[in-house]
Design a protein around this motif. Structure first.
Motif, mmCIF file in Angstrom:
data_model
loop_
_atom_site.group_PDB
_atom_site.id
_atom_site.type_symbol
_atom_site.label_atom_id
_atom_site.label_comp_id
_atom_site.label_asym_id
_atom_site.label_seq_id
_atom_site.Cartn_x
_atom_site.Cartn_y
_atom_site.Cartn_z
ATOM 1 N N LYS A 41 0.851 -1.194 0.000
ATOM 2 C CA LYS A 41 0.000 0.000 0.000
ATOM 3 C C LYS A 41 0.890 1.248 0.000
ATOM 4 O O LYS A 41 1.596 1.517 0.968
ATOM 5 N N VAL A 42 0.858 1.967 -1.117
ATOM 6 C CA VAL A 42 1.747 3.120 -1.305
ATOM 7 C C VAL A 42 0.933 4.415 -1.306
ATOM 8 O O VAL A 42 -0.097 4.513 -1.970
ATOM 9 N N THR A 43 1.417 5.409 -0.570
ATOM 10 C CA THR A 43 0.833 6.754 -0.642
ATOM 11 C C THR A 43 1.853 7.678 -1.301
ATOM 12 O O THR A 43 3.011 7.727 -0.886
ATOM 13 N N ALA A 44 1.408 8.382 -2.354
ATOM 14 C CA ALA A 44 2.264 9.356 -3.045
ATOM 15 C C ALA A 44 1.670 10.743 -2.808
ATOM 16 O O ALA A 44 0.451 10.907 -2.815
ATOM 17 N N SER A 45 2.526 11.732 -2.596
ATOM 18 C CA SER A 45 2.013 13.054 -2.225
ATOM 19 C C SER A 45 1.325 13.773 -3.388
ATOM 20 O O SER A 45 0.300 14.403 -3.218
ATOM 21 N N GLN A 82 -7.726 11.265 4.722
ATOM 22 C CA GLN A 82 -6.426 11.176 4.038
ATOM 23 C C GLN A 82 -5.290 11.042 5.051
ATOM 24 O O GLN A 82 -4.350 10.272 4.848
ATOM 25 N N ILE A 83 -5.389 11.799 6.130
ATOM 26 C CA ILE A 83 -4.345 11.729 7.169
ATOM 27 C C ILE A 83 -4.301 10.319 7.758
ATOM 28 O O ILE A 83 -3.230 9.746 7.957
ATOM 29 N N GLY A 84 -5.496 9.723 7.962
ATOM 30 C CA GLY A 84 -5.576 8.344 8.453
ATOM 31 C C GLY A 84 -4.976 7.351 7.468
ATOM 32 O O GLY A 84 -4.262 6.420 7.858
ATOM 33 N N SER A 85 -5.233 7.587 6.167
ATOM 34 C CA SER A 85 -4.742 6.647 5.142
ATOM 35 C C SER A 85 -3.207 6.662 5.044
ATOM 36 O O SER A 85 -2.591 5.652 4.722
ATOM 37 N N ILE A 86 -2.608 7.811 5.357
ATOM 38 C CA ILE A 86 -1.136 7.867 5.344
ATOM 39 C C ILE A 86 -0.597 6.894 6.391
ATOM 40 O O ILE A 86 0.313 6.099 6.128
ATOM 41 N N SER A 87 -1.184 6.930 7.589
ATOM 42 C CA SER A 87 -0.721 6.068 8.694
ATOM 43 C C SER A 87 -0.861 4.582 8.378
ATOM 44 O O SER A 87 -0.113 3.755 8.895
ATOM 45 N N GLU A 88 -1.831 4.244 7.519
ATOM 46 C CA GLU A 88 -2.061 2.823 7.176
ATOM 47 C C GLU A 88 -1.195 2.347 6.010
ATOM 48 O O GLU A 88 -1.267 1.192 5.600
ATOM 49 N N ASP A 104 3.736 17.870 7.222
ATOM 50 C CA ASP A 104 3.350 17.738 8.639
ATOM 51 C C ASP A 104 2.683 16.395 8.904
ATOM 52 O O ASP A 104 3.015 15.708 9.875
ATOM 53 N N ALA A 105 1.740 16.018 8.025
ATOM 54 C CA ALA A 105 0.986 14.766 8.230
ATOM 55 C C ALA A 105 1.906 13.549 8.157
ATOM 56 O O ALA A 105 1.765 12.604 8.941
#
Length: 336
Positions: A41-45, A82-88, A104-105
């Motif tokens: 699971k990848v998050t890209a800014s 979205q902030i929650g999804s970064i943590s996951e 920051d997030a």
């Protein structure tokens, strides 16, 4: 006839039932993995980071971008979801200095595999505060490094919060390839089971970026002028790489209003350097470019800083839009 046909049908039904049982067993484990199967699971800014992770990760990653198409990345505000999804996430790729809310997030997310693309290459200062000190040595020094102070005058006006470092590294295919290599290595470390694929995909992308760099070098070698004017001073690295001079109307912030003094300066530069075109971008208003062009008799054109792909983009992905940018620059600069 009908009776004979029933026999194989029943057999097939039995096999299907068995298959479904096997499938449901698999899908239980998928559900436990967040519904993404065994994908990382990848998050890209924002888009340039999304493009890298999708191309290098291939089938082994599920990429979510925090910046929706059409949203100006500099203005992004994150939702609680979205902030929650970064943590996951299993892996996060961002570029520090472009989006303060994202910086920051991510800092607070606690994700182990977090990569700042700015650490994978060298950031430089393309601001006017530097060109004030070293003004003039670019004229005598034709090599591509050491010239960049001269290349981007006036583009540091809104740069204070980034400490003077220009974050737009993805618009230089050579620097972007350096970042791609770093992203590939970090994905190999985050997901060793698929390291060979990540390496293969990285090599393919780096080769493609090498071809793009060659196209720019060749296409911009002989031009009538080396100066281009832009509303968004995002092209400092590109200008430096290919021996061009970017004249930004305002600073790094694409929505910033230029001062009357700066507009007058641009008038003078356009005449002196025989600049033909004022470039604006697809995600911001063209009002400033249109007004300036009207006042100076210049044309307007699109030079896309590639911060997002929309249906207005001149290409479906990074490579295609960069090719469109090259064509626009060749036309504006009078490539021979």
């Amino acid at each position: 006839m009908n009776v004979r046909r029933l026999i194989p049908t029943t057999a097939v039904a039995g096999a299907v039932a068995l298959g479904l049982t096997a499938l449901s067993a698999c899908s239980t484990s998928d559900a436990a993995d967040g519904g993404k199967g065994d994908k990382l699971k990848v998050t890209a800014s924002f888009y340039p980071m999304q493009f890298l992770t999708e191309r290098i990760g291939g089938e082994h990653v599920a990429v979510t971008s925090l910046t929706k198409p059409g949203v100006e990345p500099h203005d992004l505000e994150l939702t609680p979801r979205q902030i929650g999804s970064i943590s996951e996430s299993d892996y996060v790729l961002y570029l520090k200095g472009i989006q303060p809310a994202v910086d920051d997030a991510i800092l607070q997310s606690g994700v182990k595999n977090t990569v700042d693309a700015a650490t994978l290459t060298t950031l430089e200062n393309h601001g006017s505060e530097v060109s004030g000190h070293d003004h003039g040595h670019g004229e005598e020094a034709p090599e591509e490094h050491g010239e960049h102070e001269e290349h981007s005058e006036g583009d540091g006006h809104n740069h204070g919060e980034e400490g003077g470092a220009d974050p737009h590294i993805w618009l230089d295919p050579v620097k972007y390839a350096e970042v791609a290599k770093g992203v590939g290595k970090s994905l190999e470390k985050a997901d060793p089971d698929h390291a060979a694929d990540y390496k293969k995909n990285t090599d393919a992308l780096v080769a493609e970026l090498g071809e793009l760099n060659t196209a720019y070098e060749t296409g911009l070698k002989n031009t009538s002028t080396k100066t281009f004017i832009t509303t968004h001073s995002a092209f400092g690295y590109l200008a430096e790489r290919y021996g061009l001079t970017q004249q930004g109307i305002a600073g790094i912030d694409p929505e910033a209003e230029p001062s009357p003094a700066r507009i007058q300066e641009i008038h003078t530069i356009a005449e002196k350097e025989k600049a033909t075109t004022v470039f604006f971008e697809t995600l911001a208003s063209d009002k400033t470019a249109t007004t300036l062009a009207k006042d100076t008799g210049l044309k307007t054109g699109v030079l896309d800083p590639l911060e997002g792909i929309t249906d207005k983009s001149r290409g479906a992905d990074y490579i295609e839009v960069m090719e469109s940018n090259l064509a626009a620059l060749q036309k504006a600069l009078g490539a021979k």
